[in-house]
Scaffold this motif. Structure first.
Motif, mmCIF file in Angstrom:
data_model
loop_
_atom_site.group_PDB
_atom_site.id
_atom_site.type_symbol
_atom_site.label_atom_id
_atom_site.label_comp_id
_atom_site.label_asym_id
_atom_site.label_seq_id
_atom_site.Cartn_x
_atom_site.Cartn_y
_atom_site.Cartn_z
ATOM 1 N N GLN A 17 0.853 -1.197 0.000
ATOM 2 C CA GLN A 17 0.000 0.000 0.000
ATOM 3 C C GLN A 17 0.883 1.239 0.000
ATOM 4 O OE1 GLN A 17 -2.319 -0.553 3.561
ATOM 5 N NE2 GLN A 17 -3.835 -1.769 2.501
ATOM 6 N N GLN A 18 1.912 1.221 -0.827
ATOM 7 C CA GLN A 18 2.843 2.348 -0.891
ATOM 8 C C GLN A 18 2.435 3.305 -2.009
ATOM 9 O OE1 GLN A 18 7.075 0.913 0.412
ATOM 10 N NE2 GLN A 18 6.391 -0.351 -1.286
ATOM 11 N N LEU A 19 2.814 4.566 -1.851
ATOM 12 C CA LEU A 19 2.575 5.595 -2.855
ATOM 13 C C LEU A 19 3.922 6.183 -3.245
ATOM 14 C CD1 LEU A 19 0.701 7.447 -4.511
ATOM 15 C CD2 LEU A 19 0.640 8.974 -2.513
ATOM 16 N N PHE A 20 4.207 6.182 -4.542
ATOM 17 C CA PHE A 20 5.463 6.696 -5.072
ATOM 18 C C PHE A 20 5.211 7.836 -6.046
ATOM 19 C CE2 PHE A 20 6.290 2.268 -4.078
ATOM 20 C CZ PHE A 20 7.524 2.317 -3.446
ATOM 21 N N LEU A 21 6.194 8.727 -6.160
ATOM 22 C CA LEU A 21 6.238 9.743 -7.209
ATOM 23 C C LEU A 21 7.423 9.391 -8.089
ATOM 24 C CD1 LEU A 21 5.388 12.440 -8.494
ATOM 25 C CD2 LEU A 21 6.967 13.563 -6.917
ATOM 26 N N TYR A 22 7.194 9.324 -9.394
ATOM 27 C CA TYR A 22 8.266 9.024 -10.346
ATOM 28 C C TYR A 22 8.249 10.068 -11.445
ATOM 29 C CZ TYR A 22 11.411 6.470 -13.415
ATOM 30 O OH TYR A 22 12.483 6.117 -14.200
ATOM 31 N N TYR A 36 9.746 -2.343 -16.840
ATOM 32 C CA TYR A 36 10.364 -1.028 -16.632
ATOM 33 C C TYR A 36 10.721 -0.813 -15.160
ATOM 34 C CZ TYR A 36 11.092 4.036 -17.012
ATOM 35 O OH TYR A 36 11.629 5.309 -16.977
ATOM 36 N N PHE A 37 9.864 -1.221 -14.246
ATOM 37 C CA PHE A 37 10.083 -0.994 -12.818
ATOM 38 C C PHE A 37 10.643 -2.219 -12.081
ATOM 39 C CE2 PHE A 37 6.947 2.405 -13.674
ATOM 40 C CZ PHE A 37 7.634 3.481 -13.105
ATOM 41 N N ASP A 38 11.204 -3.194 -12.789
ATOM 42 C CA ASP A 38 11.733 -4.387 -12.128
ATOM 43 C C ASP A 38 12.765 -4.042 -11.045
ATOM 44 O OD1 ASP A 38 10.101 -5.944 -13.684
ATOM 45 O OD2 ASP A 38 11.721 -6.898 -14.819
ATOM 46 N N LYS A 39 13.678 -3.097 -11.321
ATOM 47 C CA LYS A 39 14.690 -2.721 -10.327
ATOM 48 C C LYS A 39 14.056 -2.087 -9.091
ATOM 49 C CE LYS A 39 18.689 -1.046 -11.112
ATOM 50 N NZ LYS A 39 19.782 -0.145 -11.531
ATOM 51 N N ALA A 40 12.910 -1.436 -9.254
ATOM 52 C CA ALA A 40 12.232 -0.808 -8.120
ATOM 53 C C ALA A 40 11.702 -1.854 -7.148
ATOM 54 C CB ALA A 40 11.093 0.091 -8.605
ATOM 55 N N ALA A 41 11.458 -3.068 -7.632
ATOM 56 C CA ALA A 41 11.020 -4.142 -6.736
ATOM 57 C C ALA A 41 12.119 -4.435 -5.721
ATOM 58 C CB ALA A 41 10.674 -5.391 -7.541
ATOM 59 N N GLU A 42 13.375 -4.385 -6.152
ATOM 60 C CA GLU A 42 14.519 -4.598 -5.260
ATOM 61 C C GLU A 42 14.793 -3.369 -4.403
ATOM 62 O OE1 GLU A 42 18.305 -5.808 -6.886
ATOM 63 O OE2 GLU A 42 17.256 -6.997 -8.396
ATOM 64 N N GLU A 43 14.860 -2.230 -5.045
ATOM 65 C CA GLU A 43 15.311 -0.999 -4.390
ATOM 66 C C GLU A 43 14.273 -0.372 -3.462
ATOM 67 O OE1 GLU A 43 18.270 0.273 -8.034
ATOM 68 O OE2 GLU A 43 16.313 1.211 -7.885
ATOM 69 N N TYR A 44 13.012 -0.507 -3.809
ATOM 70 C CA TYR A 44 11.946 0.149 -3.036
ATOM 71 C C TYR A 44 10.890 -0.818 -2.522
ATOM 72 C CZ TYR A 44 13.660 4.695 -4.547
ATOM 73 O OH TYR A 44 14.424 5.814 -4.752
ATOM 74 N N ASN A 45 11.117 -2.111 -2.686
ATOM 75 C CA ASN A 45 10.113 -3.113 -2.319
ATOM 76 C C ASN A 45 8.782 -2.849 -3.024
ATOM 77 O OD1 ASN A 45 11.802 -4.570 -0.537
ATOM 78 N ND2 ASN A 45 11.482 -2.996 1.012
ATOM 79 N N LEU A 46 8.845 -2.379 -4.262
ATOM 80 C CA LEU A 46 7.637 -2.147 -5.059
ATOM 81 C C LEU A 46 6.883 -3.468 -5.171
ATOM 82 C CD1 LEU A 46 6.097 -0.039 -6.789
ATOM 83 C CD2 LEU A 46 7.354 -0.931 -8.749
ATOM 84 N N ASP A 47 5.617 -3.449 -4.805
ATOM 85 C CA ASP A 47 4.864 -4.693 -4.725
ATOM 86 C C ASP A 47 3.474 -4.514 -5.326
ATOM 87 O OD1 ASP A 47 4.470 -7.349 -4.133
ATOM 88 O OD2 ASP A 47 4.532 -7.104 -1.967
ATOM 89 N N THR A 48 2.764 -5.604 -5.459
ATOM 90 C CA THR A 48 1.412 -5.598 -6.006
ATOM 91 C C THR A 48 0.518 -4.673 -5.184
ATOM 92 O OG1 THR A 48 1.678 -7.840 -6.852
ATOM 93 C CG2 THR A 48 -0.581 -7.058 -6.540
ATOM 94 N N GLY A 49 -0.192 -3.801 -5.886
ATOM 95 C CA GLY A 49 -1.100 -2.857 -5.248
ATOM 96 C C GLY A 49 -0.497 -1.496 -4.976
ATOM 97 N N ASP A 50 0.824 -1.381 -5.083
ATOM 98 C CA ASP A 50 1.451 -0.069 -4.893
ATOM 99 C C ASP A 50 1.050 0.862 -6.032
ATOM 100 O OD1 ASP A 50 2.675 -0.955 -2.590
ATOM 101 O OD2 ASP A 50 4.633 -1.253 -3.520
ATOM 102 N N VAL A 51 0.989 2.157 -5.728
ATOM 103 C CA VAL A 51 0.573 3.164 -6.705
ATOM 104 C C VAL A 51 1.754 4.078 -7.010
ATOM 105 C CG1 VAL A 51 -0.979 5.113 -7.121
ATOM 106 C CG2 VAL A 51 -1.821 3.074 -5.942
ATOM 107 N N ILE A 52 1.935 4.374 -8.289
ATOM 108 C CA ILE A 52 2.988 5.275 -8.742
ATOM 109 C C ILE A 52 2.331 6.446 -9.457
ATOM 110 C CG2 ILE A 52 5.030 5.538 -10.196
ATOM 111 C CD1 ILE A 52 5.229 2.395 -10.052
ATOM 112 N N VAL A 53 2.591 7.663 -8.976
ATOM 113 C CA VAL A 53 2.192 8.868 -9.700
ATOM 114 C C VAL A 53 3.351 9.156 -10.650
ATOM 115 C CG1 VAL A 53 1.590 11.302 -9.549
ATOM 116 C CG2 VAL A 53 0.863 9.725 -7.750
ATOM 117 N N ALA A 54 3.122 8.983 -11.948
ATOM 118 C CA ALA A 54 4.177 9.122 -12.947
ATOM 119 C C ALA A 54 4.023 10.433 -13.712
ATOM 120 C CB ALA A 54 4.137 7.941 -13.917
ATOM 121 N N CYS A 55 5.040 11.280 -13.606
ATOM 122 C CA CYS A 55 5.111 12.527 -14.371
ATOM 123 C C CYS A 55 6.092 12.248 -15.507
ATOM 124 C CB CYS A 55 5.617 13.672 -13.505
ATOM 125 S SG CYS A 55 4.609 13.966 -12.047
#
Length: 82
Positions: A17-22, A36-55
């Protein structure tokens, strides 16, 4: 272009339930591509259900989209929820 760790910021939440700005000059079509975000799974524990605000786009200001991540064993895909 490609994912850059320094362009991602954790805004808050807990795993799943994380919120990211990219912010990136990459086009949304590239950012929304599988892997595209595979490395973010390692670096930020990006997981299913997380939301990314992409600019995205020129000057990171052409588009703003809400992306929802799915992580299947480190392989990340996103769906544009905008």
């Amino acid at each position: 272009m490609a994912y850059v760790s320094e362009d991602m910021r954790l805004m808050g939440g807990v795993p799943g339930q994380q919120l990211f700005l990219y912010r990136t000059e990459d086009l949304l079509a590239d950012v929304a591509g599988a892997g595209y975000f595979d490395k973010a799974a390692e670096e930020y524990n990006l997981d299913t259900g997380d939301v990314i605000v992409a600019c995205t786009g020129a000057a990171s200001a052409e588009a703003v989209d809400m992306l929802v991540a799915t992580n299947a064993a480190g392989s990340v895909t996103v769906v544009n929820g905008s």
